[in-house]
Design a protein around this motif. Sequence first.
Motif, PDB file in Angstrom:
ATOM      1  N   ASP A  78      -2.449   7.270  52.945  1.00  0.00           N
ATOM      2  CA  ASP A  78      -2.116   7.098  51.529  1.00  0.00           C
ATOM      3  C   ASP A  78      -1.739   5.659  51.195  1.00  0.00           C
ATOM      4  O   ASP A  78      -1.341   5.369  50.067  1.00  0.00           O
ATOM      5  CB  ASP A  78      -0.981   8.037  51.129  1.00  0.00           C
ATOM      6  CG  ASP A  78       0.307   7.771  51.901  1.00  0.00           C
ATOM      7  OD1 ASP A  78       0.258   7.045  52.924  1.00  0.00           O
ATOM      8  OD2 ASP A  78       1.358   8.295  51.485  1.00  0.00           O
TER       9      ASP A  78
ATOM     10  N   PRO B  41      -8.632   6.213  48.985  1.00  0.00           N
ATOM     11  CA  PRO B  41      -7.785   7.394  48.747  1.00  0.00           C
ATOM     12  C   PRO B  41      -8.537   8.699  48.994  1.00  0.00           C
ATOM     13  O   PRO B  41      -9.695   8.862  48.589  1.00  0.00           O
ATOM     14  CB  PRO B  41      -7.394   7.247  47.274  1.00  0.00           C
ATOM     15  CG  PRO B  41      -7.445   5.776  47.016  1.00  0.00           C
ATOM     16  CD  PRO B  41      -8.599   5.280  47.848  1.00  0.00           C
TER      17      PRO B  41
ATOM     18  N   ASP C  34      -2.890   3.983  47.769  1.00  0.00           N
ATOM     19  CA  ASP C  34      -3.421   4.942  46.792  1.00  0.00           C
ATOM     20  C   ASP C  34      -3.007   4.577  45.367  1.00  0.00           C
ATOM     21  O   ASP C  34      -3.822   4.610  44.437  1.00  0.00           O
ATOM     22  CB  ASP C  34      -2.917   6.353  47.099  1.00  0.00           C
ATOM     23  CG  ASP C  34      -3.705   7.014  48.224  1.00  0.00           C
ATOM     24  OD1 ASP C  34      -4.471   6.308  48.906  1.00  0.00           O
ATOM     25  OD2 ASP C  34      -3.538   8.229  48.427  1.00  0.00           O
TER      26      ASP C  34
END
Length: 481
Positions: free
Chosen positions: A88, A463, A91
């Motif tokens: 992540d 992502p 992101d």
Amino acid sequence: MKKNRYHSYLYYWLIALLLFQVSCKSLDEDPQSFVSPQSFGNSTSQIEAAYAASLNYLWRYWGGYGYGYGPFRHDDQLAGGNLNIGLDNGDGLWRMHYGALHNINNAIASIKAGNVKGATDEAKDLLLAQGLFLRAHNYFMLVRMFGGVPLITDETPDPIANPLPRSSIADVYNLIVSDLIFASSKLPESWTGEPGKPTKGAAQGILAKVYLTMATYPLNESSNYQKAADVALQVIESGNYSLVPGITDVFKLENKYGPEMMWSYNSTYDDIATDPQIWAPSVYADGGWGDAAIDTTFEHGWPDQVRKDAYLLLEWEGVPYTDFAEQTPFCKKFFFYLSEDDFNGYSSTMNWPVIRYADVLLIYAEAANMANGGPTDKAVDAINQVIDRANNYEENPLHPKLSTAMSQADFDAAVIQERSWELVFENADRWFDICRKRILDQVTARPDYLANFSEDDYLFPIPEIDLNLNELLEQNPGYSN
């Protein structure tokens, strides 16, 4: 304090959205009383409102880069970067840049379609130049973080209905260069009463950095060194910018639109930055929150000089950082130069520099050295202006000025190190320098982190939600889907 015009238009944009939402709830309302999506972009104020909205994605209270340095923690400056880069990581940055691009592209499309009423061709070019500048900035950030990305422009069909694959890194850079060349040809050298808007010099400064990046990893097109040097020299010789003479004055609020700050994310009392307590240690004033600590290894490698004390908080009221609860130094730039009332009132009006004149001097020094096979007189003069100010214009054997007697490699290494100190904590510049020079394994703050190092660390992961929604996207190497 006068608000940036972009920020003023942001409120216009938000009101327009609010009115549109209210109208959807009441079918009996007179539709002439609000700005509909079909008519938005028909005036200069609405176009600039869209630009303001795009900037609000990038710099806002507790959002954007206002609290978005975490993904760059794996450089050698921030504490805690152990090179365990999660799926992540970045992101939020991906989402905010594409959110900004949506607003920018819609505004550009409206301008090109001739929808802006009552504007001269010159005024339309000026609006377009601002939009292309902002679009180039967003893609420059994205391509350095993620590599090739879906290239959505004002001419792209609905990317939701028509998903796009990742464009090549070269294609992304081609768009960035094209946008910045147009912007630099149309933007003014300054704005009367509107200091936060992009200028010709800002476009040239970022274009020089783009060329410098294209000369290094991953494109490695060495011919771009000369282009970077040429554009940076235009900025230097324009006479529109200069270093703030005193190193302790660079980040004072009265200089945030001064001769050195070429373009920044802006904050005002109407639109404040994230609480300055995030930058301060718990011992400071009424107590900081210690969110953005400096790695002690980085501090140890910084030679003693006036700039070190100006940019880093090494002690507070006689208490050294080794006795702070966090046991780390902190970056002074973004909180120390506020007034005590502002700090205690959680009202930061500091700006986040995107490009400043010291950066351009260092871009020129690096590019000219590499383009000419060694340091030139002008390259040496450019970096020595930065070094001289850092030492308060006194000889410092711990950090001497450079000379043309140095080899190309030694001079290049010295410029990269100088960038690390001068631009500490600014717009992720250190991370991007590490990536384009491929030196992460050489500069990682702590040897035990090297066990986590991989060549794949130079790019953030795409992502997962976007990979799931768009089967045409491919993940970057080293990250599982």
